[in-house]
Design a protein around this motif. Structure first.
Motif, PDB file in Angstrom:
ATOM      1  N   TYR A  39       0.836  -1.191   0.000  1.00 24.44           N
ATOM      2  CA  TYR A  39       0.000   0.000   0.000  1.00 24.44           C
ATOM      3  C   TYR A  39       0.872   1.242   0.000  1.00 24.44           C
ATOM      4  CZ  TYR A  39      -4.062   2.917   0.913  1.00 24.44           C
ATOM      5  OH  TYR A  39      -5.048   3.863   0.804  1.00 24.44           O
ATOM      6  N   PHE A  40       0.376   2.312  -0.623  1.00 28.65           N
ATOM      7  CA  PHE A  40       1.253   3.423  -0.984  1.00 28.65           C
ATOM      8  C   PHE A  40       1.467   4.458   0.114  1.00 28.65           C
ATOM      9  CE2 PHE A  40      -2.856   5.288  -1.700  1.00 28.65           C
ATOM     10  CZ  PHE A  40      -2.694   6.653  -1.555  1.00 28.65           C
ATOM     11  N   GLN A  41       0.724   4.415   1.203  1.00 29.47           N
ATOM     12  CA  GLN A  41       0.945   5.469   2.187  1.00 29.47           C
ATOM     13  C   GLN A  41       0.942   4.950   3.619  1.00 29.47           C
ATOM     14  OE1 GLN A  41      -1.941   8.605   1.889  1.00 29.47           O
ATOM     15  NE2 GLN A  41      -3.712   7.255   2.032  1.00 29.47           N
ATOM     16  N   ARG A  42       1.883   5.497   4.374  1.00 34.08           N
ATOM     17  CA  ARG A  42       1.991   5.258   5.814  1.00 34.08           C
ATOM     18  C   ARG A  42       1.550   6.541   6.504  1.00 34.08           C
ATOM     19  NH1 ARG A  42       6.079   2.068   8.810  1.00 34.08           N
ATOM     20  NH2 ARG A  42       6.109   2.789  10.984  1.00 34.08           N
ATOM     21  N   LEU A  43       0.602   6.433   7.463  1.00 30.75           N
ATOM     22  CA  LEU A  43      -0.014   7.622   8.052  1.00 30.75           C
ATOM     23  C   LEU A  43       0.057   7.583   9.568  1.00 30.75           C
ATOM     24  CD1 LEU A  43      -3.326   7.822   5.952  1.00 30.75           C
ATOM     25  CD2 LEU A  43      -1.193   9.053   5.532  1.00 30.75           C
ATOM     26  N   HIS A  44       0.252   8.762  10.155  1.00 34.80           N
ATOM     27  CA  HIS A  44       0.081   8.963  11.586  1.00 34.80           C
ATOM     28  C   HIS A  44      -0.786  10.204  11.750  1.00 34.80           C
ATOM     29  CE1 HIS A  44       0.788   9.185  15.882  1.00 34.80           C
ATOM     30  NE2 HIS A  44       1.122  10.459  15.740  1.00 34.80           N
ATOM     31  N   GLN A  45      -2.015   9.999  12.235  1.00 35.60           N
ATOM     32  CA  GLN A  45      -2.995  11.079  12.346  1.00 35.60           C
ATOM     33  C   GLN A  45      -3.315  11.334  13.808  1.00 35.60           C
ATOM     34  OE1 GLN A  45      -6.729  11.154   9.789  1.00 35.60           O
ATOM     35  NE2 GLN A  45      -7.645  10.733  11.785  1.00 35.60           N
ATOM     36  N   ARG A  46      -3.456  12.607  14.150  1.00 41.55           N
ATOM     37  CA  ARG A  46      -3.797  12.994  15.514  1.00 41.55           C
ATOM     38  C   ARG A  46      -4.879  14.072  15.473  1.00 41.55           C
ATOM     39  NH1 ARG A  46      -1.406  12.665  20.504  1.00 41.55           N
ATOM     40  NH2 ARG A  46       0.415  11.662  19.583  1.00 41.55           N
ATOM     41  N   GLY A  47      -5.871  13.930  16.339  1.00 43.17           N
ATOM     42  CA  GLY A  47      -6.929  14.927  16.445  1.00 43.17           C
ATOM     43  C   GLY A  47      -7.245  15.222  17.900  1.00 43.17           C
ATOM     44  N   ARG A  48      -7.725  16.431  18.168  1.00 43.85           N
ATOM     45  CA  ARG A  48      -8.046  16.821  19.535  1.00 43.85           C
ATOM     46  C   ARG A  48      -9.178  17.835  19.534  1.00 43.85           C
ATOM     47  NH1 ARG A  48      -3.677  20.122  22.816  1.00 43.85           N
ATOM     48  NH2 ARG A  48      -4.580  21.758  21.501  1.00 43.85           N
ATOM     49  N   ARG A  49     -10.039  17.727  20.550  1.00 40.60           N
ATOM     50  CA  ARG A  49     -11.103  18.710  20.749  1.00 40.60           C
ATOM     51  C   ARG A  49     -11.173  19.069  22.227  1.00 40.60           C
ATOM     52  NH1 ARG A  49     -15.259  15.916  19.594  1.00 40.60           N
ATOM     53  NH2 ARG A  49     -15.769  16.621  17.480  1.00 40.60           N
ATOM     54  N   LEU A  50     -11.229  20.357  22.526  1.00 39.00           N
ATOM     55  CA  LEU A  50     -11.532  20.863  23.852  1.00 39.00           C
ATOM     56  C   LEU A  50     -12.856  21.604  23.751  1.00 39.00           C
ATOM     57  CD1 LEU A  50      -8.017  22.317  24.826  1.00 39.00           C
ATOM     58  CD2 LEU A  50      -8.945  20.053  25.370  1.00 39.00           C
ATOM     59  N   GLN A  51     -13.795  21.297  24.633  1.00 40.44           N
ATOM     60  CA  GLN A  51     -15.111  21.924  24.544  1.00 40.44           C
ATOM     61  C   GLN A  51     -15.597  22.340  25.925  1.00 40.44           C
ATOM     62  OE1 GLN A  51     -18.382  19.052  23.622  1.00 40.44           O
ATOM     63  NE2 GLN A  51     -16.735  17.517  23.504  1.00 40.44           N
ATOM     64  N   ALA A  52     -16.372  23.401  25.936  1.00 36.53           N
ATOM     65  CA  ALA A  52     -16.990  23.892  27.165  1.00 36.53           C
ATOM     66  C   ALA A  52     -18.388  24.374  26.832  1.00 36.53           C
ATOM     67  CB  ALA A  52     -16.170  25.023  27.773  1.00 36.53           C
ATOM     68  N   LEU A  53     -19.292  24.175  27.768  1.00 36.36           N
ATOM     69  CA  LEU A  53     -20.677  24.593  27.548  1.00 36.36           C
ATOM     70  C   LEU A  53     -21.283  25.077  28.854  1.00 36.36           C
ATOM     71  CD1 LEU A  53     -22.624  22.084  28.771  1.00 36.36           C
ATOM     72  CD2 LEU A  53     -21.723  20.979  26.724  1.00 36.36           C
ATOM     73  N   ALA A  54     -22.248  25.936  28.725  1.00 36.69           N
ATOM     74  CA  ALA A  54     -23.005  26.430  29.876  1.00 36.69           C
ATOM     75  C   ALA A  54     -24.423  26.699  29.396  1.00 36.69           C
ATOM     76  CB  ALA A  54     -22.388  27.697  30.445  1.00 36.69           C
ATOM     77  N   GLY A  55     -25.395  26.367  30.240  1.00 34.81           N
ATOM     78  CA  GLY A  55     -26.757  26.581  29.790  1.00 34.81           C
ATOM     79  C   GLY A  55     -27.767  26.533  30.910  1.00 34.81           C
ATOM     80  N   MET A  56     -28.898  27.091  30.599  1.00 38.77           N
ATOM     81  CA  MET A  56     -30.086  26.996  31.436  1.00 38.77           C
ATOM     82  C   MET A  56     -31.076  26.173  30.631  1.00 38.77           C
ATOM     83  SD  MET A  56     -32.609  30.066  32.718  1.00 38.77           S
ATOM     84  CE  MET A  56     -33.205  30.323  31.038  1.00 38.77           C
ATOM     85  N   PRO A  57     -31.125  24.834  30.846  1.00 38.41           N
ATOM     86  CA  PRO A  57     -31.917  23.959  29.975  1.00 38.41           C
ATOM     87  C   PRO A  57     -33.364  24.391  29.824  1.00 38.41           C
ATOM     88  CG  PRO A  57     -30.534  22.659  31.430  1.00 38.41           C
ATOM     89  CD  PRO A  57     -30.433  24.078  31.893  1.00 38.41           C
ATOM     90  N   ALA A  58     -34.005  24.773  30.911  1.00 38.60           N
ATOM     91  CA  ALA A  58     -35.387  25.245  30.803  1.00 38.60           C
ATOM     92  C   ALA A  58     -35.845  25.798  32.136  1.00 38.60           C
ATOM     93  CB  ALA A  58     -36.321  24.124  30.354  1.00 38.60           C
ATOM     94  N   ALA A  59     -36.584  26.867  32.086  1.00 36.15           N
ATOM     95  CA  ALA A  59     -37.220  27.439  33.265  1.00 36.15           C
ATOM     96  C   ALA A  59     -38.658  27.770  32.882  1.00 36.15           C
ATOM     97  CB  ALA A  59     -36.491  28.697  33.720  1.00 36.15           C
ATOM     98  N   THR A  60     -39.598  27.297  33.658  1.00 39.18           N
ATOM     99  CA  THR A  60     -41.009  27.459  33.321  1.00 39.18           C
ATOM    100  C   THR A  60     -41.546  28.795  33.844  1.00 39.18           C
ATOM    101  OG1 THR A  60     -41.346  25.073  33.404  1.00 39.18           O
ATOM    102  CG2 THR A  60     -43.303  26.447  33.539  1.00 39.18           C
ATOM    103  N   ARG A  61     -42.234  29.508  32.962  1.00 40.62           N
ATOM    104  CA  ARG A  61     -42.896  30.752  33.317  1.00 40.62           C
ATOM    105  C   ARG A  61     -44.315  30.720  32.763  1.00 40.62           C
ATOM    106  NH1 ARG A  61     -39.159  30.430  35.984  1.00 40.62           N
ATOM    107  NH2 ARG A  61     -37.412  31.867  36.294  1.00 40.62           N
ATOM    108  N   HIS A  62     -45.220  31.473  33.399  1.00 45.12           N
ATOM    109  CA  HIS A  62     -46.623  31.463  32.993  1.00 45.12           C
ATOM    110  C   HIS A  62     -47.025  32.849  32.520  1.00 45.12           C
ATOM    111  CE1 HIS A  62     -47.357  27.431  34.658  1.00 45.12           C
ATOM    112  NE2 HIS A  62     -46.526  27.786  35.631  1.00 45.12           N
ATOM    113  N   TRP A  63     -47.448  32.920  31.274  1.00 49.37           N
ATOM    114  CA  TRP A  63     -47.967  34.149  30.680  1.00 49.37           C
ATOM    115  C   TRP A  63     -48.704  33.760  29.402  1.00 49.37           C
ATOM    116  CZ3 TRP A  63     -46.973  36.717  25.989  1.00 49.37           C
ATOM    117  CH2 TRP A  63     -47.544  37.999  25.886  1.00 49.37           C
ATOM    118  N   HIS A  64     -50.024  33.900  29.427  1.00 49.82           N
ATOM    119  CA  HIS A  64     -50.836  33.451  28.299  1.00 49.82           C
ATOM    120  C   HIS A  64     -50.492  32.011  27.930  1.00 49.82           C
ATOM    121  CE1 HIS A  64     -52.671  37.358  27.512  1.00 49.82           C
ATOM    122  NE2 HIS A  64     -51.465  37.894  27.686  1.00 49.82           N
ATOM    123  N   GLY A  65     -50.437  31.168  28.921  1.00 49.80           N
ATOM    124  CA  GLY A  65     -50.018  29.788  28.720  1.00 49.80           C
ATOM    125  C   GLY A  65     -48.725  29.531  29.484  1.00 49.80           C
ATOM    126  N   THR A  66     -48.028  28.487  29.117  1.00 51.47           N
ATOM    127  CA  THR A  66     -46.795  28.100  29.795  1.00 51.47           C
ATOM    128  C   THR A  66     -45.609  28.275  28.855  1.00 51.47           C
ATOM    129  OG1 THR A  66     -47.979  26.469  31.131  1.00 51.47           O
ATOM    130  CG2 THR A  66     -45.589  26.226  30.981  1.00 51.47           C
TER     131      THR A  66
END
Length: 829
Positions: free
Chosen positions: A403-430
């Motif tokens: 086979y024609f190619q010799r490979l060395h591959q490296r990958g990396r991911r750094l991730q960060a997240l922040a959130g307020m998934p859901a907060a219920t409020r009432h105004w003309h419904g929910t």
């Protein structure tokens, strides 16, 4: 008199106003939070309260696991809580007093229990608040559907009508490229940082649920692209649990005595500190040994070893402050990759792969609002090592050399997240409000060493009366390819985004969801807005029928390995005539390049509509329509397609188009018997289907054609039921689809005719499983015998596509009739 009447009216009005608070005080308000066995909130759980007069009141938990029902008559009620993947809570008595009533309720994840009978929430349920087009495989589905390789999660995922697997075993969700789906493991991105594909492995027995979304998905998904695949795994609880599958190895006596196919899996979970700190550890080992009978003895086997370990931790600092941690490690070694009937051992490569993923999530309640914070790191390496350094020789019906190619591959991911998934409020419904932000940094590097490629014609001098060409001698060689320049590309990228979203329940008949997210990408130096809008119409105001429609714009993730080709080597091609003389304009140089101007961010416009209808509480019918258009997709375009060589410029002109109509039906006869069937009619098409890369360059203009995984017709059906013979469970899995398309090439490995103009034969496979559970020394075991492709139908996955080959169009490969054995340790009887 007028003054008397005025005072009388005022007094009557005051009496009415005074009575309103009293009446309100006489009514009850039911507020509750639904938690799992580890005090983690359970969103989207369906709540039903029924009073003694059979009046029904319904609600659904928000992202913080809370719900509120107002203006209820005080008294005794029966409570029902249901969510797929959890045990069903039914007929639980609750007494409501006038005024506020607050509860904390526990909903347990479904487990395979043996000491007692406990009913799980049926899978054929309609979620009135959910506007997404989604489908789910539960742990039981994954465990009981007899797919060909049940130790591989991807094989089980194909049981969903939205997911197909191509001839190279890559997953495609809703007709999209493998890297255009966002893959999530317990809320974090787990797709390969290099190309976005799902290359991570973990113990399939640790999969609590696999959920796919193809339309109307939330604005909270940062790089949704075409679809979402979410994988959920357990944290452990206060009960000690141990399970194992296939712990005993097998022996293969082909070509001598060898360790046979062996896929042992182990799960272990329990409390580190009861009521507060839990762990779950899942380990699997995969050993595959195979013989290619068409190759000579002693050089006709390949062997794969791989292993993975998934560790999950949960620590409850307080009931309103919870920490989660995930550690996943993959290691694999593959020998003789690429060995088949046409390609001998010398052309194969040895592969080594490692992957490490670590994540931490912090969940905090402030008042009645839940906040999520998370970070994760993901790094992996991949090595391909050829058997030697000789030239790679392409024959008309196979290959030889190294086979024609010799490979060395490296990958990396750094991730960060922040959130307020859901907060219920009432105004003309929910209103369920959600907001969040995310950031990620990705890197990709490659080190390559490439040798010469030589393409041969069928016969020396091109004359059939001469000897066949099996060696690179004059008169046989028609093309050589060599490579020059540095072969160490490095690419990095930074992504950031934020979103807001509101799910508005105007009434019990109508739910609207509107969201807006914006995403910035450092490579494209641009920010794009992703608005989305969807709605549910509930004709009867309950969970028996739902009509859904939606539209949105979704950010497509970038493929760093595709971009990295612009920093890689150049390819030099030389063409020869039948006498071995160089043919003008040889030699020609091909290179990949970036445009001077910037590129637009790839994106997808997705519109969808669906109808779900329950019949007699046991049957769920679903009809789904999906229309997806991709814009500004990246693809390399030959700037001089009329002649060999030149520049292949990375452009953002690719437009993908997908259309589908899917009908599914799921009928639950009982807790132990159900059946599922789905039919999909679809088209996956692109205006630029060619993917030139070093070693496989077509000197042709980009072409409009079906994608290589296009399957216009597909049927999947599966189910299980107990039998009256020794309590054996019978299960089945049937898949039928149109054969995938492929392209035709000539001696010079150039396209002949339109791309993807031919197709494989139609694929059809029926698997049958028989499982018997039995007790042994106080423990419960399960043994399943499975017949794979019981009809022994040829389903080829390779083809001789060289039009100049004597056996052009010959199909081979694929899974024939086979039998597998699965042994499970389930637990105490």
């Amino acid at each position: 008199m007028r003054i008397a009447r005025l005072f009388t009216s005022l007094f009557a009005g005051l009496m009415v106003l005074a009575s309103l608070p009293a009446r309100a005080a006489d009514l009850a308000v039911c507020s509750a939070i639904i938690l799992d066995e580890n005090n983690v909130p359970v969103p989207a759980a369906q709540i039903k309260l029924e009073d003694a007069s059979a009046h029904v009141f319904r609600a659904e938990t928000d992202g913080a696991g809370r719900f509120t029902l107002k203006n209820l008559p005080p008294g005794d009620y029966k409570l029902e809580i249901r969510k797929e993947g959890f045990f069903l809570v039914t007929n639980r008595p609750i007494a409501l007093q006038p005024g506020p009533n607050e509860f904390s309720l526990i909903l347990n994840h479904a487990e395979e229990l043996h000491e007692q009978v406990q009913v799980t929430a049926p899978a054929n349920q309609i979620d009135p608040q959910d506007t997404a087009e989604r489908d789910t495989l539960t742990a039981r589905d994954i465990r009981d559907i007899p797919v060909p390789s049940p130790h591989v999660l991807a094989e089980s995922l194909v049981a969903l009508p939205e997911i197909t697997q191509d001839n190279a075993n890559n997953l495609h969700i809703a007709g999209a490229r493998s890297g255009e789906t966002q893959y999530l493991l317990d809320g974090f991105e787990i797709g390969d940082p290099v190309n976005g594909q799902l290359t991570t492995r973990f113990n399939v027995d640790a999969t609590r649920a696999a959920e796919v979304q193809t339309g109307n998905f939330s604005a909270g998904y940062a790089h949704a692209g075409t679809s979402i695949l979410s994988l959920e795994t357990p944290d452990g609880d206060d009960r000690w649990r141990f399970g194992t599958t296939n712990p005993f190895p097998g022996i293969n006596v082909q070509e001598g005595v060898h360790l046979g196919n062996w896929y042992p899996r182990f799960t272990f979970s329990g409390p580190l500190q009861r009521g507060r700190f839990w762990f779950s550890d899942s380990i699997s080992i995969q050993h595959t040994f195979a013989v290619v009978k068409q190759q000579p003895a002693g050089a006709n086997t390949w062997e794969n070893w791989s292993g993975d370990n998934l560790l999950r931790l949960e620590y409850n600092i307080t009931p309103k402050h919870i920490l989660h941690a995930t550690l996943l490690y993959n290691r694999a070694r593959y020998t003789n990759i690429g060995l088949d009937a046409l390609d001998p051992v010398s052309t194969t490569v040895t592969g080594n792969q490692q992957r490490f993923f670590a994540a931490a999530k912090d969940q905090v309640w402030l008042a009645d609002t839940l906040f999520d914070f998370g970070i994760a790191a993901d790094t992996g390496t991949l090595d391909y090592i050829p058997q030697g350094t000789e030239s790679f020789v392409l024959l008309v019906n196979g290959s030889t050399g190294n086979y024609f190619q010799r490979l060395h591959q490296r990958g990396r991911r750094l991730q960060a997240l922040a959130g307020m998934p859901a907060a219920t409020r009432h105004w003309h419904g929910t209103h369920q409000l959600a907001a969040g932000t995310n950031v990620a940094a990705l890197t990709y590097s490659l080190a390559a060493d490439r040798t010469e490629i030589q393409a041969l014609q069928a016969f020396e001098g091109g004359v059939s009366t001469n000897p066949a060409c099996t060696a690179p001698i004059p008169g046989c060689v028609v093309r050589t390819s060599t490579f020059t320049g540095p072969a160490a590309p490095e690419v990095s990228n930074t992504q950031a985004g934020a979103y807001v979203q509101d799910t508005w329940s105007l009434s019990k008949f109508l739910v609207l969801q509107a969201g807006l997210r914006t995403d910035w990408d450092r490579f494209t130096q641009s920010a794009m807005a992703g608005p989305r809008l969807s709605a549910n119409l509930l004709p009867f105001g309950d969970d028996t029928s739902k009509i859904t429609a939606g539209w949105g714009i979704y950010n497509a993730p970038l493929n760093l390995s595709l971009i990295g080709q612009t920093l890689d080597q150049r390819q030099i091609d030389t063409f020869y005539d039948n006498a071995g003389n160089t043919v003008a304009p040889s030699p020609v140089v091909s290179q990949f390049a970036l445009p001077v101007a910037g590129l637009e961010q790839p994106r997808f416009n997705i519109s969808s509509a669906g109808w779900q209808q329950k019949f007699a509480h046991s049957t769920l019918l679903t009809l789904s329509l999906l229309a997806r258009n991709g814009y500004h997709g990246f693809a390399y375009v030959d700037q001089q397609p009329s002649q060999p060589g030149g520049t292949f410029l990375l452009e953002d002109t690719r437009k993908d188009r997908y259309r589908s109509a899917t009908a599914t039906v799921r009928h639950v006869f009982s807790e132990s018997t159900e059946i599922y069937a789905a039919y999909t009619r679809s088209v996956a098409h692109s205006n630029e289907v060619l993917n030139p890369a070093l070693g496989s360059i077509f000197y042709a203009a980009q072409q409009s054609a079906p994608e290589a995984w296009d399957a216009p017709n597909r049927i999947v059906t599966w189910g299980w039921a107990p039998t009256h013979i020794w309590g054996i469970q019978l299960s089945y899995f049937l898949e039928y689809r149109t054969g995938y398309p492929y392209s035709i090439v000539n001696l010079e490995q150039q396209l002949v005719g339109p791309a993807n103009s031919a197709r494989f034969p139609a694929y059809a496979s029926l698997n049958i499983g028989l499982e018997k559970k039995f007790g042994f020394r106080g423990y419960l075991w399960g043994v399943r015998v499975e017949a794979v492709n019981i009809l022994d139908r040829q389903n080829p996955n390779t083809v001789v596509n060289n039009i100049d080959a004597p056996n052009f169009g010959a199909f081979s490969g694929g899974q024939g009739l086979a039998f597998t054995l699965r042994v499970r340790f389930i637990g105490r009887k």
